[in-house]
Design a protein around this motif. Structure first.
Motif, PDB file in Angstrom:
ATOM      1  N   LEU A 165       0.912  -1.216   0.048  1.00 19.53           N
ATOM      2  CA  LEU A 165      -0.005   0.072   0.033  1.00 19.53           C
ATOM      3  C   LEU A 165       0.897   1.202  -0.118  1.00 19.53           C
ATOM      4  O   LEU A 165       0.402   2.197  -0.636  1.00 19.53           O
ATOM      5  CB  LEU A 165      -0.887   0.009   1.153  1.00 19.53           C
ATOM      6  CG  LEU A 165      -2.046  -0.978   1.016  1.00 19.53           C
ATOM      7  CD1 LEU A 165      -2.806  -1.121   2.327  1.00 19.53           C
ATOM      8  CD2 LEU A 165      -3.034  -0.566   0.047  1.00 19.53           C
ATOM      9  N   ALA A 166       1.924   1.402   0.891  1.00 22.01           N
ATOM     10  CA  ALA A 166       2.879   2.431   0.791  1.00 22.01           C
ATOM     11  C   ALA A 166       3.442   2.776  -0.544  1.00 22.01           C
ATOM     12  O   ALA A 166       3.560   3.826  -0.972  1.00 22.01           O
ATOM     13  CB  ALA A 166       3.802   2.372   1.847  1.00 22.01           C
ATOM     14  N   PHE A 167       4.094   1.806  -1.275  1.00 21.39           N
ATOM     15  CA  PHE A 167       4.333   1.681  -2.593  1.00 21.39           C
ATOM     16  C   PHE A 167       3.533   2.254  -3.758  1.00 21.39           C
ATOM     17  O   PHE A 167       3.839   3.174  -4.262  1.00 21.39           O
ATOM     18  CB  PHE A 167       4.804   0.290  -3.052  1.00 21.39           C
ATOM     19  CG  PHE A 167       5.425   0.234  -4.379  1.00 21.39           C
ATOM     20  CD1 PHE A 167       6.790   1.048  -5.045  1.00 21.39           C
ATOM     21  CD2 PHE A 167       4.562  -0.350  -5.534  1.00 21.39           C
ATOM     22  CE1 PHE A 167       6.984   0.788  -6.165  1.00 21.39           C
ATOM     23  CE2 PHE A 167       5.136  -0.162  -6.809  1.00 21.39           C
ATOM     24  CZ  PHE A 167       6.445   0.018  -7.185  1.00 21.39           C
ATOM     25  N   ILE A 168       2.149   1.550  -3.681  1.00 24.04           N
ATOM     26  CA  ILE A 168       1.214   2.188  -4.453  1.00 24.04           C
ATOM     27  C   ILE A 168       0.752   3.451  -4.175  1.00 24.04           C
ATOM     28  O   ILE A 168       0.588   4.420  -4.997  1.00 24.04           O
ATOM     29  CB  ILE A 168      -0.073   1.204  -4.444  1.00 24.04           C
ATOM     30  CG1 ILE A 168       0.324  -0.163  -4.864  1.00 24.04           C
ATOM     31  CG2 ILE A 168      -1.179   1.924  -5.186  1.00 24.04           C
ATOM     32  CD1 ILE A 168      -0.785  -1.093  -4.676  1.00 24.04           C
ATOM     33  N   GLY A 169       0.787   4.129  -2.997  1.00 23.99           N
ATOM     34  CA  GLY A 169       0.451   5.213  -2.602  1.00 23.99           C
ATOM     35  C   GLY A 169       1.322   6.414  -2.859  1.00 23.99           C
ATOM     36  O   GLY A 169       1.098   7.586  -3.228  1.00 23.99           O
ATOM     37  N   GLY A 170       2.616   5.824  -2.583  1.00 25.72           N
ATOM     38  CA  GLY A 170       3.777   6.796  -3.135  1.00 25.72           C
ATOM     39  C   GLY A 170       3.778   7.084  -4.612  1.00 25.72           C
ATOM     40  O   GLY A 170       4.073   8.180  -5.052  1.00 25.72           O
ATOM     41  N   ASN A 171       3.475   6.048  -5.308  1.00 28.39           N
ATOM     42  CA  ASN A 171       3.451   6.337  -6.579  1.00 28.39           C
ATOM     43  C   ASN A 171       2.195   7.368  -7.238  1.00 28.39           C
ATOM     44  O   ASN A 171       2.547   8.293  -8.024  1.00 28.39           O
ATOM     45  CB  ASN A 171       3.137   5.044  -7.658  1.00 28.39           C
ATOM     46  CG  ASN A 171       4.496   4.291  -7.856  1.00 28.39           C
ATOM     47  OD1 ASN A 171       5.649   4.956  -7.747  1.00 28.39           O
ATOM     48  ND2 ASN A 171       4.604   2.961  -8.324  1.00 28.39           N
ATOM     49  N   MET A 172       1.177   7.126  -6.421  1.00 24.94           N
ATOM     50  CA  MET A 172       0.146   7.936  -6.744  1.00 24.94           C
ATOM     51  C   MET A 172       0.447   9.417  -6.474  1.00 24.94           C
ATOM     52  O   MET A 172       0.242  10.429  -7.255  1.00 24.94           O
ATOM     53  CB  MET A 172      -0.990   7.541  -5.947  1.00 24.94           C
ATOM     54  CG  MET A 172      -1.768   6.478  -6.746  1.00 24.94           C
ATOM     55  SD  MET A 172      -3.264   6.042  -5.783  1.00 24.94           S
ATOM     56  CE  MET A 172      -4.406   7.286  -6.020  1.00 24.94           C
ATOM     57  N   LEU A 173       1.130   9.594  -5.197  1.00 18.44           N
ATOM     58  CA  LEU A 173       1.516  10.862  -4.884  1.00 18.44           C
ATOM     59  C   LEU A 173       2.685  11.477  -6.038  1.00 18.44           C
ATOM     60  O   LEU A 173       2.629  12.726  -6.184  1.00 18.44           O
ATOM     61  CB  LEU A 173       2.468  11.031  -3.621  1.00 18.44           C
ATOM     62  CG  LEU A 173       1.287  10.886  -2.356  1.00 18.44           C
ATOM     63  CD1 LEU A 173       2.128  10.611  -0.969  1.00 18.44           C
ATOM     64  CD2 LEU A 173       0.624  12.160  -2.288  1.00 18.44           C
ATOM     65  N   LYS A 174       3.600  10.648  -6.325  1.00 14.82           N
ATOM     66  CA  LYS A 174       4.535  10.998  -7.379  1.00 14.82           C
ATOM     67  C   LYS A 174       3.892  11.544  -8.638  1.00 14.82           C
ATOM     68  O   LYS A 174       4.411  12.735  -9.074  1.00 14.82           O
ATOM     69  CB  LYS A 174       5.512   9.958  -7.587  1.00 14.82           C
ATOM     70  CG  LYS A 174       6.610  10.334  -8.478  1.00 14.82           C
ATOM     71  CD  LYS A 174       7.538   9.156  -8.773  1.00 14.82           C
ATOM     72  CE  LYS A 174       7.855   9.034 -10.074  1.00 14.82           C
ATOM     73  NZ  LYS A 174       8.477   7.652 -10.580  1.00 14.82           N
ATOM     74  N   GLU A 175       2.935  10.709  -9.055  1.00 12.94           N
ATOM     75  CA  GLU A 175       2.189  11.250 -10.271  1.00 12.94           C
ATOM     76  C   GLU A 175       1.505  12.721  -9.841  1.00 12.94           C
ATOM     77  O   GLU A 175       1.176  13.065 -11.195  1.00 12.94           O
ATOM     78  CB  GLU A 175       1.374  10.119 -10.802  1.00 12.94           C
ATOM     79  CG  GLU A 175       1.950   8.949 -11.325  1.00 12.94           C
ATOM     80  CD  GLU A 175       1.039   7.858 -11.369  1.00 12.94           C
ATOM     81  OE1 GLU A 175      -0.160   7.982 -11.531  1.00 12.94           O
ATOM     82  OE2 GLU A 175       1.652   6.723 -11.756  1.00 12.94           O
ATOM     83  N   ILE A 182      -5.498  17.089  -6.798  1.00 14.43           N
ATOM     84  CA  ILE A 182      -5.551  16.867  -5.450  1.00 14.43           C
ATOM     85  C   ILE A 182      -6.293  15.862  -5.077  1.00 14.43           C
ATOM     86  O   ILE A 182      -5.645  15.162  -4.035  1.00 14.43           O
ATOM     87  CB  ILE A 182      -6.576  18.232  -4.944  1.00 14.43           C
ATOM     88  CG1 ILE A 182      -5.795  19.435  -5.274  1.00 14.43           C
ATOM     89  CG2 ILE A 182      -7.057  18.132  -3.449  1.00 14.43           C
ATOM     90  CD1 ILE A 182      -6.907  20.752  -4.956  1.00 14.43           C
ATOM     91  N   ALA A 183      -7.344  15.211  -5.686  1.00 15.91           N
ATOM     92  CA  ALA A 183      -7.795  13.777  -5.477  1.00 15.91           C
ATOM     93  C   ALA A 183      -6.659  12.744  -5.545  1.00 15.91           C
ATOM     94  O   ALA A 183      -6.822  11.937  -4.756  1.00 15.91           O
ATOM     95  CB  ALA A 183      -8.919  13.726  -6.476  1.00 15.91           C
ATOM     96  N   GLU A 184      -5.697  12.939  -6.679  1.00 16.00           N
ATOM     97  CA  GLU A 184      -4.875  11.880  -6.681  1.00 16.00           C
ATOM     98  C   GLU A 184      -3.945  12.000  -5.704  1.00 16.00           C
ATOM     99  O   GLU A 184      -3.529  10.840  -4.963  1.00 16.00           O
ATOM    100  CB  GLU A 184      -4.112  11.819  -8.104  1.00 16.00           C
ATOM    101  CG  GLU A 184      -3.241  10.575  -8.463  1.00 16.00           C
ATOM    102  CD  GLU A 184      -2.742  10.654  -9.803  1.00 16.00           C
ATOM    103  OE1 GLU A 184      -2.376   9.573 -10.165  1.00 16.00           O
ATOM    104  OE2 GLU A 184      -2.914  11.580 -10.621  1.00 16.00           O
ATOM    105  N   ALA A 185      -3.333  13.188  -5.097  1.00 15.29           N
ATOM    106  CA  ALA A 185      -2.531  13.199  -4.044  1.00 15.29           C
ATOM    107  C   ALA A 185      -3.447  12.644  -2.799  1.00 15.29           C
ATOM    108  O   ALA A 185      -2.716  11.948  -1.811  1.00 15.29           O
ATOM    109  CB  ALA A 185      -1.976  14.545  -3.734  1.00 15.29           C
TER     110      ALA A 185
END
Length: 197
Positions: free
Chosen positions: A77-87, A171-174
């Motif tokens: 979950l941290a990996f996927i969430g980190g990728n979403m923040l990066k994008e 904002i939603a993706e972050a």
């Protein structure tokens, strides 16, 4: 475990999948019923399948699964969430992709359903007694119930996320990325006894 307890358990197990489904919907510009169904099938299928695996692994592996499962869920979950923040903070304008490819959905489905392994193990100690049948049949019925409830909740979650995501795209993706990381942290903190289950 009767029908009411089984339904409450199913709803509780589906909450992580619901949150992730909302995040998927946040990241999509446009969705159809197909996208909702894809998320529902992935999350529902894994959420219903994991207890069966846990049931057959049995009591001998219970302590190992209980120790490792929260850490695996947290990392994924941290990996996927980190990728979403990066994008979300990337300056590159990218074409909106639904993010429903097999690799992404597989990782998310595993991450949100890994705790259901422990539920399968508890089915041996606290068996489902809804049907007038053997313990195995009752367990299979319980797993199907979990799968159906998660399917419905996840499909609705994608739509809810999309309604908000269309208005507040980046904002939603972050926010979605942060939510995934927080879900992972919650799983670890519960495992370590820092917060109550």
């Amino acid at each position: 475990m009767g029908l009411i307890e089984l339904l409450l358990l199913s709803i509780g197990l589906a909450m992580d999948a619901f949150a992730v489904s909302i995040c998927k919907g946040l990241a999509m510009k446009k969705i159809t019923i197909k996208e909702c169904l894809i998320c529902g099938v992935w999350f529902g299928g894994f959420q219903g399948g994991m207890p069966i695996i846990g049931y057959f692994l049995g009591i001998s592996f219970a302590s190992f699964i209980t120790k490792i499962a929260p850490w695996v869920a947290f990392v994924l979950l941290a990996f996927i969430g980190g990728n979403m923040l990066k994008e979300a903070f990337s300056k590159e304008e990218e074409e909106a992709k639904p993010g429903l490819d097999v690799k992404t959905m597989f990782i998310m489905a595993i991450a949100t359903s890994i705790d259901a392994l422990a539920v399968g193990i508890t089915f041996m100690a606290v068996p489902v007694t809804v049907l007038d049948a053997t313990q195995l049949i009752n367990t299979l019925f319980g797993c199907i119930t979990i799968a159906v409830v998660t399917f419905l909740i996840s499909a609705v979650g994608v739509k809810i996320g999309n309604i908000f995501g269309n208005k507040f795209m980046y904002i939603a993706e972050a926010a979605g990325g942060i939510v995934l990381i927080l879900i992972g942290l919650k799983i670890i903190l519960e495992h370590l006894g820092v917060i109550a289950l």
